[in-house]
Structures are given as C-alpha cells and as structure tokens.
Scaffold this motif. Structure first.
Motif, PDB file in Angstrom:
ATOM      1  N   LEU A   1       5.566   8.855  -5.054  1.00  0.00           N
ATOM      2  CA  LEU A   1       5.888   8.322  -3.710  1.00  0.00           C
ATOM      3  C   LEU A   1       4.483   7.173  -3.508  1.00  0.00           C
ATOM      4  CD1 LEU A   1       8.448  10.450  -2.397  1.00  0.00           C
ATOM      5  CD2 LEU A   1       9.069   8.393  -4.025  1.00  0.00           C
ATOM      6  N   ARG A   2       3.341   8.022  -2.728  1.00  0.00           N
ATOM      7  CA  ARG A   2       2.273   7.220  -1.870  1.00  0.00           C
ATOM      8  C   ARG A   2       1.655   6.110  -3.072  1.00  0.00           C
ATOM      9  NH1 ARG A   2       0.092  11.479  -1.068  1.00  0.00           N
ATOM     10  NH2 ARG A   2       1.187  13.043   0.591  1.00  0.00           N
ATOM     11  N   LYS A   3       1.713   6.413  -4.676  1.00  0.00           N
ATOM     12  CA  LYS A   3       1.682   5.431  -5.499  1.00  0.00           C
ATOM     13  C   LYS A   3       2.561   3.957  -5.540  1.00  0.00           C
ATOM     14  CE  LYS A   3      -0.469   3.768  -8.843  1.00  0.00           C
ATOM     15  NZ  LYS A   3      -2.292   2.823  -8.198  1.00  0.00           N
ATOM     16  N   VAL A   4       3.473   4.304  -5.784  1.00  0.00           N
ATOM     17  CA  VAL A   4       4.522   3.392  -5.281  1.00  0.00           C
ATOM     18  C   VAL A   4       4.649   2.440  -4.049  1.00  0.00           C
ATOM     19  CG1 VAL A   4       7.071   2.958  -5.323  1.00  0.00           C
ATOM     20  CG2 VAL A   4       5.817   4.678  -7.158  1.00  0.00           C
ATOM     21  N   GLY A   5       4.015   3.176  -2.611  1.00  0.00           N
ATOM     22  CA  GLY A   5       3.428   2.262  -1.676  1.00  0.00           C
ATOM     23  C   GLY A   5       1.750   1.326  -2.404  1.00  0.00           C
ATOM     24  N   ASP A   6       1.267   2.302  -2.825  1.00  0.00           N
ATOM     25  CA  ASP A   6      -0.288   1.374  -2.303  1.00  0.00           C
ATOM     26  C   ASP A   6       0.306   0.451  -3.398  1.00  0.00           C
ATOM     27  OD1 ASP A   6      -1.434   3.401  -0.747  1.00  0.00           O
ATOM     28  OD2 ASP A   6      -1.770   4.418  -3.021  1.00  0.00           O
ATOM     29  N   LEU A   7       0.845   0.641  -4.372  1.00  0.00           N
ATOM     30  CA  LEU A   7       1.172  -0.240  -5.454  1.00  0.00           C
ATOM     31  C   LEU A   7       1.874  -1.722  -4.690  1.00  0.00           C
ATOM     32  CD1 LEU A   7       1.668   1.159  -9.383  1.00  0.00           C
ATOM     33  CD2 LEU A   7       0.514   0.422  -8.861  1.00  0.00           C
ATOM     34  N   SER A   8       3.121  -1.284  -4.011  1.00  0.00           N
ATOM     35  CA  SER A   8       4.216  -2.125  -3.646  1.00  0.00           C
ATOM     36  C   SER A   8       3.434  -3.182  -2.449  1.00  0.00           C
ATOM     37  CB  SER A   8       5.393  -1.719  -3.131  1.00  0.00           C
ATOM     38  OG  SER A   8       5.376  -0.734  -2.662  1.00  0.00           O
ATOM     39  N   ARG A   9       2.113  -2.341  -1.417  1.00  0.00           N
ATOM     40  CA  ARG A   9       0.847  -3.100  -0.450  1.00  0.00           C
ATOM     41  C   ARG A   9       0.437  -4.295  -1.326  1.00  0.00           C
ATOM     42  NH1 ARG A   9       1.498   1.071   3.131  1.00  0.00           N
ATOM     43  NH2 ARG A   9       0.452   2.545   1.166  1.00  0.00           N
ATOM     44  N   GLU A  10       0.391  -3.971  -2.451  1.00  0.00           N
ATOM     45  CA  GLU A  10      -0.896  -4.873  -3.523  1.00  0.00           C
ATOM     46  C   GLU A  10      -0.017  -6.118  -3.795  1.00  0.00           C
ATOM     47  OE1 GLU A  10      -2.345  -3.027  -6.435  1.00  0.00           O
ATOM     48  OE2 GLU A  10      -4.167  -0.989  -5.130  1.00  0.00           O
ATOM     49  N   ARG A  11       1.023  -5.366  -4.408  1.00  0.00           N
ATOM     50  CA  ARG A  11       1.701  -6.652  -5.345  1.00  0.00           C
ATOM     51  C   ARG A  11       3.120  -7.692  -3.897  1.00  0.00           C
ATOM     52  NH1 ARG A  11       3.228  -3.794 -10.852  1.00  0.00           N
ATOM     53  NH2 ARG A  11       1.388  -2.438 -10.408  1.00  0.00           N
TER      54      ARG A  11
ATOM     55  N   PHE B   1      14.977  -5.863  -2.200  1.00  0.00           N
ATOM     56  CA  PHE B   1      13.801  -4.202  -1.709  1.00  0.00           C
ATOM     57  C   PHE B   1      14.140  -3.661  -1.006  1.00  0.00           C
ATOM     58  CE2 PHE B   1       9.345  -2.600  -2.060  1.00  0.00           C
ATOM     59  CZ  PHE B   1       8.769  -2.786  -2.860  1.00  0.00           C
ATOM     60  N   ASN B   2      14.045  -3.531   0.315  1.00  0.00           N
ATOM     61  CA  ASN B   2      14.452  -2.888   1.432  1.00  0.00           C
ATOM     62  C   ASN B   2      15.299  -1.419   0.945  1.00  0.00           C
ATOM     63  OD1 ASN B   2      15.404  -1.416   4.056  1.00  0.00           O
ATOM     64  ND2 ASN B   2      13.915  -2.508   4.170  1.00  0.00           N
ATOM     65  N   GLN B   3      16.689  -2.121   0.781  1.00  0.00           N
ATOM     66  CA  GLN B   3      17.883  -1.655   0.533  1.00  0.00           C
ATOM     67  C   GLN B   3      17.624  -0.474  -1.099  1.00  0.00           C
ATOM     68  OE1 GLN B   3      20.384  -1.795   2.972  1.00  0.00           O
ATOM     69  NE2 GLN B   3      20.462  -4.131   3.412  1.00  0.00           N
ATOM     70  N   ALA B   4      17.218  -1.032  -1.695  1.00  0.00           N
ATOM     71  CA  ALA B   4      16.517   0.536  -2.838  1.00  0.00           C
ATOM     72  C   ALA B   4      15.953   0.661  -3.154  1.00  0.00           C
ATOM     73  CB  ALA B   4      16.097  -1.008  -4.241  1.00  0.00           C
TER      74      ALA B   4
ATOM     75  N   ILE C   1      10.042  -2.762  -8.613  1.00  0.00           N
ATOM     76  CA  ILE C   1      10.464  -1.447  -8.241  1.00  0.00           C
ATOM     77  C   ILE C   1      10.146  -0.753  -9.023  1.00  0.00           C
ATOM     78  CG2 ILE C   1      11.513   0.604  -7.497  1.00  0.00           C
ATOM     79  CD1 ILE C   1      13.273  -1.260  -5.127  1.00  0.00           C
ATOM     80  N   ALA C   2      10.918  -1.051 -10.324  1.00  0.00           N
ATOM     81  CA  ALA C   2      11.062   0.080 -11.636  1.00  0.00           C
ATOM     82  C   ALA C   2       9.567  -0.112 -12.056  1.00  0.00           C
ATOM     83  CB  ALA C   2      12.401  -0.248 -12.408  1.00  0.00           C
TER      84      ALA C   2
END
Ligand code: NAD
Length: 491
Positions: free
Chosen positions: A85-95, A169-172, A201-202
């Motif tokens: 989950l933390r990794k996805v948080g980082d990736l979404s900030r980057e992207r 993005f948010n709702q998903a 997200i996927a």
C-alpha cells in the motif's frame, strides 16, 4: 467569462492517454474479440480510446482468481500489505500529473483538481498501510477461571466493488485499499465513462508486487456486471458508490443473497449561513466549493439557506463570484470549471432550471448550455425557488446553486432535515450556540462548520438515511471488510 474552448491538440491527448484493459489474475488483457465501447472526452465530444468489456468467462476467471488468491492473502502479514500500500502511495504521488491529465481527458474536471485528487489519494494508501497493522481483536473476561474468550477480526472474503466517474481515482482507491489492507481480495468495476484512473491503479499495484488475483479490474454494462458478481456465491461483500436508486437496487440484491454492503450514495447537502457569519468569506468559499468538479460531487452543497439579514449581501457576492468563474476545457490552466462529465447530464440540468422557472424561481446567472462543442453547462444561481421544487428536493449533481432565505434556527433545521438524504451538511456562524445546534440537530453523516474538512484519510466518510450504509476512511475503514468471530475455550 463563461466560454467553452476547444482543446489545443487531440493528437497529443491520444498519445498520452492510458492503455485501457481488463486486469485479471495479474494479467492486463484486451482485444481477443471482446466487445468494446468508446471513451469520450466531454470537453469536445471526441472519442479518445476503446474500453474492452469483460465477457462472462472473464468475470468467472476474475472471481476464481480472487477466490484462490484469498486463501493466501487472508494469511498475509499486515507488514506485507502495508509495504504494498505504501509503495502504491509513492507511485501515485510520482505519477499524479499523468494520471490527473488522463482523468481530465475522460471526465472533464480541471487538471489541477484531477492531480489534487490523485495526490490526496496517495494519503489514503499511506493511511490504510498504517491502519491495517492495527486491526485488533479483544479478550473478554470470562465467567469461569478455566475459560478464555476472545474476539477475532477476520477478512470477510472476496469483495465486489462498483465505483463512479466523478472521482474515478478516489472512489476506487478507497475501496481497494480497505479491502486489500483488511486481507480481502477484490473484483472492481470502475466507471466506463472515465476508466483511466482505475487502470492506472491496477498498474501501480501490479508494480508494487501485489500477488495475482488479489485485485481484478473488469468493465462492462454496469447492471449486467453488478448483477452477475453480486449473485456469485464467491462474493461475500459489496461496496458501491453512486446514486441512491442504483444503491437501493444493489443493496436489495445483496440482501437477497445475504451479503454485507457498504453504500456511499447521493446527497442533497444543506448549507446554512447565519446572520452572525463572516458572510463574504462564506460566499467566497462556497462558490469555489459548489462549482468544484462542476458540482458533480455527492457532498456538493445543494441547498443554500441564508438568514434574512445576511441574505442580500451573501447572494450578491455569491452571484458575482459565480459569474467570474472561467468555464472551459479542463486542460487549460485558467479553467475553474470543466464540462459535465458526460452529455446525458445535460437534459437533467435543463429540467432542474425549467422546473424552477415554472415555479417562480429567478435565474440570477447561468441556467443554460454553453457553446456547441462538448457538454458545458453554465454555473447557475437560482433564487426564489420553493422548497418543493425539483432542485430543492432531488440531487442536482451539477453546477446549480439555489439560494433561499430563512428566519429562525428551528425553522432552518426542520427544512434542512426534511429530505430523505443525510450525507454532508454545512453551516457558517460565529455563534457557539448556533454551531452546537447544527452539530446536534442536522441529520447527516458529516457536519462542517465554517470550513470544509471532510474526506481526509483519517476521518470517516459516509452518509445516513438514504445516503448510505457504512463509512470509508478513519479507523472505521476496515469495519465493512472484517467478520467478527467469537472464540471460547475451556481447559
Ligand atoms: P447512473 O446512476 O447511471 O450511474 C452512476 C454510477 O453508477 C456510474 O458510475 C454507473 O456506472 C454506476 N451504475 C449505474 N447502474 C449500475 C448498476 N446497476 N450496477 C453497478 N453500477 C451501476 O447515473 P449517471 O447519469 O452516470 O450519474 C448521475 C447520478 O449518479 C447522479 O444523480 C448522482 O446521484 C449519482 N452519482 C453519485 C456519485 C457519488 O459519489 N455518490 C457519483 C457519481 C454519480
């Protein structure tokens, strides 16, 4: 100036847009003769991509993958879930910039709002990463010395989620992070109108190392996909964000099959501005908040009750600020409000205005379509609308703000609570007496006084009455994804 403008280059947009696909059992899938639908840019009505629909076999494969993955994922360490989950948080900030631009392309909101949506959702990933390490059971003091009794919290199983286009993005991410953090697996059908965010997200979860089958993304005809997934004996929990009528329909189906539900449904949020409020500040803040995402927000303020002495000043300033909003393509930096997310909302907007007019309402500004390209509707302020008019009773889900006067606290609370909705509510006042009265008296899942402070990762978001069941975010976030098991043992 309310002027709709054309995007500068459709070719550039096409190159940048997400490569749309299904995501099943760890594989990104498209083509193969599957049915497809066009995804359309609402700013110019042009198709930007094809979205593949899941076949019956795809849905079965997604369900089987989610069921299989659950057997191992339910035993995974919270530390491992937190890492992903933390990794996805980082990736979404980057992207965030790229994902945000694609959201603007498929659903129209200004790009700054879209990027902000992605950035704030990275926080949801961080929050769920932390909070999933705190899923606690408890020990209950026994009646006998040789007995031990415990309450265990266990992941509920395979979840089916259905998310809308207004915050794609948010709702998903909220549903996915809660399911995955709790140790559940999930099959999600995102919004076909605005699919890029869910595919993005996927990809991030895939890159973060989520095991195959834990997350599956499918697309199709909403009613057909949801019915098939809800009826499947594999699915144990349903989560839906969308309109009240569809929510009731899905909750009934889930009830018939005895499945847990979380329902984040529509609202009709009252705003109460008291005489003692900082009226100018309230008007300035409310214009920005009302027309965010072209008013297509479940917590959008929708009924503006202004106390008599403040009424003229508030309404004049609110109208002036509304007239100054720049409407246009969300890709343009100076755009403050984009188009409606899809053209089918246009007749609904016109109907709200027409109904108000026939009941003696005044259109102070807006009230009509803007330009002939795209689905732009002018930010609209109505006054003199009766409480039983359509706009005061049915969720407008668009850029229409009706303002009406009120005299007393009791009167306004009764009018605010008169509808079957109970999602968000707002009040502006400098009096602690009024503030306390609205906090206690408003029938709503969320009450905001003198600011807008909802939807943070650490705060619960949800409605009461027709507006839904359950909360997302806050420490409540995992409640809908966990079973309670009582264990008792005697020596
Ligand atoms: P709609 O009710 O057709 O669709 C709303 C969302 O629900 C869409 O994402 C759609 O794909 C999905 N949906 C519809 N029927 C479904 C079904 N049987 N199974 C699963 N998903 C289904 O309406 P619309 O014209 O797209 O949007 C307008 C209405 O939707 C508004 O009145 C508003 O109340 C509601 N809405 C609410 C939210 C929210 O955040 N609560 C978000 C988007 C739309």
């Amino acid at each position: 100036m309310n002027t709709a403008t054309r995007p500068e280059s459709a070719a550039v947009e096409q190159a940048a847009y997400e490569d749309l696909c299904l995501y099943i059992d760890g594989e990104f899938i498209k083509g193969g003769g599957r049915k497809e639908q066009d995804v359309v840019n609402p700013a110019n009505g042009q198709p930007i991509a094809k979205l593949p629909h899941a076949s019956r076999e795809d849905l079965d494969r997604a369900l089987a993958a989610a069921q299989r993955a659950f057997e191992t994922w339910k035993k995974s360490s919270p530390m491992e879930r937190a890492r992903i989950l933390r990794k996805v948080g980082d990736l979404s900030r980057e992207r965030a910039k790229d994902i945000g631009r694609n959201i603007t392309l498929d659903m129209g909101k200004p790009v700054a709002e879209a990027v902000g949506e992605v950035m704030s959702c990275s926080e949801h990933c961080d929050w769920h990463a932390e909070e999933c390490r705190r899923i606690y059971g408890r020990v209950i003091t026994p009646r006998l010395p040789n007995v031990r009794q415990m309450v265990l919290r266990e992941p509920i199983g395979v979840c089916a989620a259905f998310t809308p286009w207004n915050f794609p993005f948010n709702q998903a991410i909220r549903k996915i992070a809660a399911a995955i953090g709790a140790g559940c697996t999930i099959v999600i059908k995102g919004p076909e109108d605005a699919p890029s965010a869910v595919v993005a997200i996927a990809r991030m979860f895939h890159e973060a190392g989520l095991p195959p089958g834990v997350l599956n993304v499918v697309w199709g005809v909403p009613g057909e996909v949801s019915e098939y997934l809800i009826k499947s004996p594999i699915v144990r929990k349903i989560s839906f964000t969308g309109s009240v009528p569809v929510g009731k329909q899905l909750a009934s189906l889930a009830g018939a099959h005895m499945k847990r539900v979380t329902m984040e449904l529509g609202g009709h949020s009252p705003v109460i501005v008291f005489d003692d409020a900082d009226v100018d500040r309230a008007a300035d803040m409310l214009v920005a908040f009302k027309f965010r995402n072209a008013g297509q927000v479940c917590v959008s303020p929708t009924r503006f009750y202004i106390q008599e002495k403040a009424y003229d000043r508030f309404v004049a300033r609110f109208i002036e600020n509304t007239r100054n909003l720049k409407v246009g393509d969300g890709l343009h930096a100076d755009t403050k409000m984009g188009p409606l997310a899809h053209y089918r909302r246009m007749p609904a907007m016109l109907q709200f205005v027409e109904d108000a007019k026939t009941r003696g309402g005044r259109i102070e500004t807006g009230g009509a379509k803007v330009g002939d390209v795209g689905s732009f509707f002018a930010p609209t302020v109505l006054t003199n609308v009766p409480d039983d008019s359509m706009v005061m009773t049915t969720e407008p889900f668009g850029p229409i703000a009706p303002c009406v006067p009120f005299k007393t606290l009791d009167e306004v609370l009764a009018r605010a609570n008169a509808l079957p909705y109970g999602l968000a509510s707002y009040a502006f006042t400098s009096s602690t007496k009024n503030a306390l009265a609205v906090q206690n008296g408003l029938e709503a899942g969320m009450v905001n006084v003198n600011h807008f402070g909802m939807a943070l990762a650490e705060t619960p978001f949800g409605g009461i009455k027709d507006s839904g069941i359950g909360s997302e975010g806050g420490i409540e976030t995992f409640d809908g994804y966990l079973n309670t098991k009582f264990v008792t043992q005697m020596d």
